[in-house]
Design an enzyme around this catalytic site. Structure first.
Site, short mmCIF file in Angstrom:
data_model
loop_
_atom_site.label_atom_id
_atom_site.label_comp_id
_atom_site.label_asym_id
_atom_site.label_seq_id
_atom_site.Cartn_x
_atom_site.Cartn_y
_atom_site.Cartn_z
N HIS A 133 41.65 44.35 38.56
CA HIS A 133 41.11 45.37 39.47
C HIS A 133 40.39 46.50 38.74
CE1 HIS A 133 43.34 43.14 42.43
NE2 HIS A 133 42.33 43.53 43.17
N CYS A 148 32.13 35.07 45.83
CA CYS A 148 32.33 36.52 45.93
C CYS A 148 33.26 37.03 44.84
CB CYS A 148 32.84 36.92 47.31
SG CYS A 148 34.50 36.32 47.62
#
Ligand code: PEP
Ligand code: MG
Length: 556
Positions: A186, A486
């Protein structure tokens, strides 16, 4: 003296600035007894630390204004609470150090608050933050959480969790460097979303001294410690040149012979929309809705709040495509009200769609909010589920969408190898696929995406990953449906060319990468993309695959 460290570059560009470390959680101070004669000195230290923290909180409140000011002022008052201070003094008088006295006195007060009804219990987090600040000051370690700085800085951390990063002020963060985290962690995703250079998996990052001037090259993965003025200027000039060349690229994503590959943006909410538009995104290929849920992990946001956020994103792309992913909670994105706490391995547990199927009311509210947000807008809304494992998962998700009366295309993310292998069966239930290559790499190689030491296995150039991508893309082509990417793989310009060659129909990425991918794709014909893809798949390692594709494209 200049020194270069090397990690994995995950977000392009060069950042030059001073290092600020993300403060770690406060350590529990030792319980060693201090001699009685030291008590007055320790009491004075505690008092001085409390006053400094209170003054700092008040000053920040004045700067922030509004609601934040009220919260910070309340925290400053908490820090100076006379009863609390009296308790700290008493504890020091009987042998605690200043830091231990503060730690224990706050713990006692915390227990009182936690049992005093819902409103006061809600203040426990604020109290913990005050305690952590005072203890950090006494221990002489960086303040916990996001650094306190009014000047722009390069953020160094062991790793960054989505909840930490939600508090970052993007105008102050010049770049990120983390010791842990692979290319799909992340931290990397956030850096791309903010459009700042980033390097992850950098051994020794946490040992670099606070305040050191560094130059971070987010393309090569190099982090230069103490670069000379000359070197800094040289790096700035190269970065500016690169940026100007990219700014000149515009228009839709396509190969040099006109094969269209729409370039879409990955967004976490309305705040990411301006960057998507600036970089010429043709729509949104991944709206990670869980960021809306992270503000308060104790409960779901209300339907109204969701409608508002979804509508802002949908309105920004009037004629475009917006692919919204329903809540992907669990594993590295836990939510208190949904995620089981006792799973032996959360990444293999109840997460993503599995969580939603166990909590149908959360899914139904989200789908209803989406239907309401899209009502009357010309946007092409597409909704997809994370972590689909098989046809049954896909069918259950499509049924929930139909039940909510959603006028949209329903899709499945391919993040689990079983979904790539059985993509045709899944496409019997849904209308499109979207490859989440971050998780797909994690599960294909049994390599946790948060672990920097496994970056080699999370490399999206791994031929086994390319094989799975090819299998999903082929299934979509045979059934006349679409299959985008994606995951972070789409933001690597050279790999984007290979993905187009594998038959992927759209690429979605952090907005700042769009110009890089657009200009690379425009250099090659579809036939060249296919040859590069074939060469990459024929290799035996990620490095060889990269080199093979490069060789084909450079015509060597
Ligand atoms: C992925 O896994 O590739 C993905 C796009 O989802 P996330 O990174 O949010 O898990
Ligand atoms: Mg994922």
């Amino acid at each position: 003296m200049e020194k270069t460290l090397r990690g994995v570059g995950v977000s392009h560009g060069v950042a030059i600035g001073q290092v600020r470390h993300m403060g770690t959680a406060v350590l529990e101070p030792p319980t060693t007894q201090i001699p009685t004669e030291d008590a007055p000195r320790e009491q004075a230290r505690a008092q001085a630390a409390v006053e400094a923290v209170a003054a700092d909180l008040t000053a920040r409140g004045n700067l922030a204004g509004g609601e934040a000011q009220a919260v910070l002022e309340a925290q400053a008052l908490m820090a100076q609470d006379p009863e609390l201070m009296a308790d700290v003094s008493r504890r020091i008088a009987v042998g605690s150090s200043a830091e231990r006295g503060v730690y224990d006195a706050f713990a006692a007060y915390r227990a009182l608050l936690a049992s005093a009804g819902e409103y006061l219990a809600g203040r426990v987090a604020d109290l913990d933050d005050v305690r952590n600040r005072i203890v950090a000051r006494l221990l002489g370690v960086p303040m916990p959480g996001v650094p306190d700085s009014d000047e722009p800085y390069v953020l160094f951390a062991r790793d960054l969790a989505p909840a930490d990063t939600a508090l970052l002020d993007p105008t102050l963060v010049l770049g990120f460097v983390t010791e842990e985290g692979g290319p799909t962690s992340h931290s990397a995703i956030l850096a791309r979303a903010l459009g700042v250079p980033a390097v992850v998996a950098l051994p020794g990052a946490t040992d670099v001294a606070e305040g050191t001037v560094v130059a971070v090259d987010g393309s090569s993965g190099d982090v230069l410690l103490g670069p000379s003025q000359e070197k800094q200027e040289e790096l700035r000039a190269v970065a500016a040149e690169r940026k100007a060349a990219l700014a000149a690229s515009s228009g839709p994503g396509q190969t040099s012979d006109g094969h269209r590959v729409p370039l879409l943006a990955n967004v976490g909410g309305p705040a990411d929309v301006p960057a998507a538009l600036e970089n010429g995104a043709e729509g949104v290929g991944l709206f990670r809705t869980e960021f809306l849920f992270l503000d308060d992990s104790a409960q779901a946001p209300s339907e109204e709040k969701q409608v508002e956020a979804y509508r802002k994103v949908l309105e920004a792309f009037p004629e475009g495509r917006v692919v919204v992913r329903v809540l992907d909670a669990g594993a590295d994105k836990p939510l208190d009200f949904l995620t089981p706490v006792d799973e032996p391995n959360p990444a293999l547990g109840v997460r993503g769609l599995r969580t939603l199927l166990e909590h149908p009311e959360v899914l139904a509210t989200q789908l209803r909010a989406l239907a309401r947000a899209a009502a009357g807008l010309p946007v092409h809304l597409e909704v997809m589920a994370p972590m689909v494992a098989d046809r049954k998962d896909a069918g259950d998700f499509a049924a929930a969408c139909r039940k909510a009366g959603l006028q949209a295309k329903f899709g499945a993310m391919v993040e689990i190898p079983s979904a790539a292998l059985r993509a045709r069966a899944i496409l019997q239930e849904v209308e499109f696929l979207s490859l989440g290559t971050n998780d797909l790499a994690q599960y294909t190689f049994a390599a946790d995406r948060q672990v920097g030491a496994l970056a080699r296995l999370q490399d999206p150039w791994q031929p086994a990953l390319l094989d799975l991508i090819a299998s999903a893309a082929e299934a979509a082509q045979v059934t006349g449906k679409s299959c985008g990417v994606c995951g972070e793989a789409a933001s690597d310009p050279l790999l984007a060319v290979v993905l187009a060659g594998l038959g992927v129909t759209s690429l979605s990425m952090g907005s700042a990468s769009i110009p890089y991918v657009r200009s690379m794709l425009a250099k090659y014909t579809l036939a060249q993309c296919r040859r590069a893809a074939e060469a990459a798949r024929a290799a035996d390692s990620a490095d060889e695959a990269r080199a093979a594709a490069q060789q084909v494209l450079s015509g060597e």
